[in-house]
Design an enzyme around this catalytic site. Structure first.
Site, PDB file in Angstrom:
ATOM      1  N   THR A   1      27.979 -13.285 -25.608  1.00 36.86           N
ATOM      2  CA  THR A   1      28.999 -12.261 -25.900  1.00 36.86           C
ATOM      3  C   THR A   1      28.747 -11.606 -27.260  1.00 36.86           C
ATOM      4  O   THR A   1      28.833 -10.384 -27.393  1.00 36.86           O
ATOM      5  CB  THR A   1      30.405 -12.926 -25.895  1.00 36.86           C
ATOM      6  OG1 THR A   1      30.548 -13.658 -24.686  1.00 36.86           O
ATOM      7  CG2 THR A   1      31.499 -11.885 -26.009  1.00 36.86           C
TER       8      THR A   1
ATOM      9  N   ARG B   1      24.202 -13.199 -16.225  1.00 40.22           N
ATOM     10  CA  ARG B   1      24.661 -13.671 -17.543  1.00 40.22           C
ATOM     11  C   ARG B   1      23.464 -14.001 -18.452  1.00 40.22           C
ATOM     12  O   ARG B   1      23.499 -13.753 -19.644  1.00 40.22           O
ATOM     13  CB  ARG B   1      25.559 -14.902 -17.394  1.00 40.22           C
ATOM     14  CG  ARG B   1      26.826 -14.700 -16.580  1.00 40.22           C
ATOM     15  CD  ARG B   1      27.908 -13.943 -17.283  1.00 40.22           C
ATOM     16  NE  ARG B   1      28.365 -14.566 -18.501  1.00 40.22           N
ATOM     17  CZ  ARG B   1      29.423 -14.126 -19.206  1.00 40.22           C
ATOM     18  NH1 ARG B   1      30.116 -13.081 -18.798  1.00 40.22           N
ATOM     19  NH2 ARG B   1      29.775 -14.712 -20.317  1.00 40.22           N
TER      20      ARG B   1
ATOM     21  N   LYS C   1      28.904  -0.671 -20.439  1.00 42.44           N
ATOM     22  CA  LYS C   1      30.086  -0.266 -21.200  1.00 42.44           C
ATOM     23  C   LYS C   1      29.820   1.080 -21.906  1.00 42.44           C
ATOM     24  O   LYS C   1      28.677   1.548 -21.978  1.00 42.44           O
ATOM     25  CB  LYS C   1      30.428  -1.363 -22.204  1.00 42.44           C
ATOM     26  CG  LYS C   1      30.805  -2.693 -21.524  1.00 42.44           C
ATOM     27  CD  LYS C   1      31.260  -3.735 -22.538  1.00 42.44           C
ATOM     28  CE  LYS C   1      31.636  -5.042 -21.855  1.00 42.44           C
ATOM     29  NZ  LYS C   1      32.192  -6.027 -22.808  1.00 42.44           N
TER      30      LYS C   1
ATOM     31  N   ASN D   1      29.449  -4.575 -26.788  1.00 43.60           N
ATOM     32  CA  ASN D   1      28.303  -5.424 -26.430  1.00 43.60           C
ATOM     33  C   ASN D   1      27.612  -4.989 -25.129  1.00 43.60           C
ATOM     34  O   ASN D   1      27.000  -5.780 -24.437  1.00 43.60           O
ATOM     35  CB  ASN D   1      28.707  -6.904 -26.430  1.00 43.60           C
ATOM     36  CG  ASN D   1      29.825  -7.198 -25.463  1.00 43.60           C
ATOM     37  OD1 ASN D   1      30.255  -6.322 -24.703  1.00 43.60           O
ATOM     38  ND2 ASN D   1      30.299  -8.432 -25.447  1.00 43.60           N
TER      39      ASN D   1
ATOM     40  N   GLU E   1      36.276  -9.389  -9.016  1.00 41.25           N
ATOM     41  CA  GLU E   1      35.896  -8.204  -9.801  1.00 41.25           C
ATOM     42  C   GLU E   1      35.188  -7.158  -8.936  1.00 41.25           C
ATOM     43  O   GLU E   1      35.420  -5.955  -9.108  1.00 41.25           O
ATOM     44  CB  GLU E   1      35.005  -8.628 -10.977  1.00 41.25           C
ATOM     45  CG  GLU E   1      35.780  -9.448 -12.001  1.00 41.25           C
ATOM     46  CD  GLU E   1      34.957  -9.797 -13.236  1.00 41.25           C
ATOM     47  OE1 GLU E   1      33.751  -9.470 -13.296  1.00 41.25           O
ATOM     48  OE2 GLU E   1      35.538 -10.395 -14.158  1.00 41.25           O
TER      49      GLU E   1
ATOM     50  N   TYR F   1      40.907  -6.600 -17.370  1.00 44.65           N
ATOM     51  CA  TYR F   1      40.832  -7.614 -18.428  1.00 44.65           C
ATOM     52  C   TYR F   1      42.143  -8.388 -18.577  1.00 44.65           C
ATOM     53  O   TYR F   1      42.379  -8.976 -19.641  1.00 44.65           O
ATOM     54  CB  TYR F   1      40.440  -6.952 -19.759  1.00 44.65           C
ATOM     55  CG  TYR F   1      38.952  -6.688 -19.910  1.00 44.65           C
ATOM     56  CD1 TYR F   1      38.022  -7.724 -19.873  1.00 44.65           C
ATOM     57  CD2 TYR F   1      38.470  -5.404 -20.128  1.00 44.65           C
ATOM     58  CE1 TYR F   1      36.660  -7.496 -20.025  1.00 44.65           C
ATOM     59  CE2 TYR F   1      37.104  -5.167 -20.280  1.00 44.65           C
ATOM     60  CZ  TYR F   1      36.203  -6.223 -20.228  1.00 44.65           C
ATOM     61  OH  TYR F   1      34.848  -6.004 -20.378  1.00 44.65           O
TER      62      TYR F   1
ATOM     63  N   HIS G   1      29.035  -5.843 -19.201  1.00 41.38           N
ATOM     64  CA  HIS G   1      29.929  -6.889 -18.690  1.00 41.38           C
ATOM     65  C   HIS G   1      29.252  -7.533 -17.491  1.00 41.38           C
ATOM     66  O   HIS G   1      28.549  -6.852 -16.730  1.00 41.38           O
ATOM     67  CB  HIS G   1      31.264  -6.278 -18.230  1.00 41.38           C
ATOM     68  CG  HIS G   1      32.073  -7.246 -17.414  1.00 41.38           C
ATOM     69  ND1 HIS G   1      32.892  -8.183 -17.993  1.00 41.38           N
ATOM     70  CD2 HIS G   1      32.123  -7.469 -16.072  1.00 41.38           C
ATOM     71  CE1 HIS G   1      33.436  -8.937 -17.035  1.00 41.38           C
ATOM     72  NE2 HIS G   1      32.979  -8.517 -15.866  1.00 41.38           N
TER      73      HIS G   1
HETATM   74  N1  UDP Z   1      35.566  -9.300 -27.090  1.00 44.18           N
HETATM   75  C1  UDP Z   1      35.943  -8.797 -28.334  1.00 44.18           C
HETATM   76  N2  UDP Z   1      36.144  -9.681 -29.358  1.00 44.18           N
HETATM   77  C2  UDP Z   1      35.986 -11.020 -29.215  1.00 44.18           C
HETATM   78  C3  UDP Z   1      35.606 -11.534 -27.960  1.00 44.18           C
HETATM   79  C4  UDP Z   1      35.402 -10.643 -26.918  1.00 44.18           C
HETATM   80  O1  UDP Z   1      36.098  -7.591 -28.496  1.00 44.18           O
HETATM   81  O2  UDP Z   1      36.177 -11.769 -30.190  1.00 44.18           O
HETATM   82  C5  UDP Z   1      35.346  -8.354 -25.971  1.00 44.18           C
HETATM   83  C6  UDP Z   1      33.859  -8.163 -25.657  1.00 44.18           C
HETATM   84  O3  UDP Z   1      33.635  -6.804 -25.289  1.00 44.18           O
HETATM   85  C7  UDP Z   1      33.681  -9.106 -24.487  1.00 44.18           C
HETATM   86  C8  UDP Z   1      35.003  -8.956 -23.756  1.00 44.18           C
HETATM   87  O4  UDP Z   1      35.972  -8.860 -24.810  1.00 44.18           O
HETATM   88  O5  UDP Z   1      32.556  -8.767 -23.713  1.00 44.18           O
HETATM   89  C9  UDP Z   1      35.382 -10.101 -22.840  1.00 44.18           C
HETATM   90  O6  UDP Z   1      35.271 -11.310 -23.543  1.00 44.18           O
HETATM   91  P1  UDP Z   1      34.620 -12.613 -22.874  1.00 44.18           P
HETATM   92  O7  UDP Z   1      34.908 -13.760 -23.795  1.00 44.18           O
HETATM   93  O8  UDP Z   1      35.061 -12.712 -21.459  1.00 44.18           O
HETATM   94  O9  UDP Z   1      33.044 -12.315 -22.974  1.00 44.18           O
HETATM   95  P2  UDP Z   1      31.950 -11.919 -21.887  1.00 44.18           P
HETATM   96  O10 UDP Z   1      32.264 -12.641 -20.612  1.00 44.18           O
HETATM   97  O11 UDP Z   1      31.996 -10.406 -21.734  1.00 44.18           O
HETATM   98  O12 UDP Z   1      30.628 -12.352 -22.499  1.00 44.18           O
END
Ligand code: UDP
Length: 147
Positions: free
Chosen positions: A93, A87, A11, A114, A128, A51, A117
């Site tokens: 996350t 993962r 990212k 974070n 994806e 997204y 992705h």
């Molecule tokens: N995100 C955020 N706030 C939140 C949860 C998620 O900004 O409370 C963002 C974060 O960048 C995250 C992305 O949205 O990686 C997608 O969320 P997801 O729950 O799918 O998490 P991931 O699969 O990336 O761990």
């Protein structure tokens, strides 16, 4: 175990911190082989489409803004159990909750910025990967790694 492919994104915060090489190094060390890589800046439409599943979430607009704020590195990673393995290497996350030694624990700023992705299921990985990479841009090769 099955050989899978998964979509990984470094990212904008990861690119900005100058840790593209470190992140790709972690994947290679841990058995995930990059078979497609592209540095690009996502358009608003591309980020919103990617997204789309989060469209109704309160963080959606900010997430799209963040993901389009600077260049990202799009990658396809291939390896045994690649979706789950990626993962694990990424961590939770929220970096505060991520395990020691994970990318998010070591490099991420907060739950939004974070750093990486990774597709969350084999089914989503297929969607994806094809969202960003036509099959002709994915290149299989064998590793002859140094000992
Ligand atoms: N995100 C955020 N706030 C939140 C949860 C998620 O900004 O409370 C963002 C974060 O960048 C995250 C992305 O949205 O990686 C997608 O969320 P997801 O729950 O799918 O998490 P991931 O699969 O990336 O761990």
């Amino acid at each position: 175990m099955a050989i899978e492919r998964t979509l990984s994104i470094i990212k904008p915060d990861g690119v900005e911190k100058g840790i593209i090489g470190k992140i790709i190094g972690r994947f290679e060390e841990k058995g995930l082989k990059p078979v497609a890589i592209r540095l690009t800046q996502l358009s608003k439409a591309e980020a919103e489409g990617f997204y789309a599943v989060h469209k109704a979430r309160p963080f959606f607009a900010d997430l799209v803004k963040f993901m389009t704020s600077g260049p990202v590195v799009l990658m396809v990673l291939e390896g045994e159990n690649a979706v789950a393995r990626n993962r694990e290497i990424m961590g939770a996350t929220d970096p505060k909750k991520a395990d020691a030694g994970t990318i998010r624990k070591d490099f991420a700023t907060d739950i939004e910025k974070n750093t990486v992705h990774g597709s969350d299921s084999v089914e989503n990985a297929k969607i994806e990967v094809s969202y960003f990479f036509p099959e002709v841009q994915v290149h299989a090769y064998e590793w002859k790694k140094l000992a």
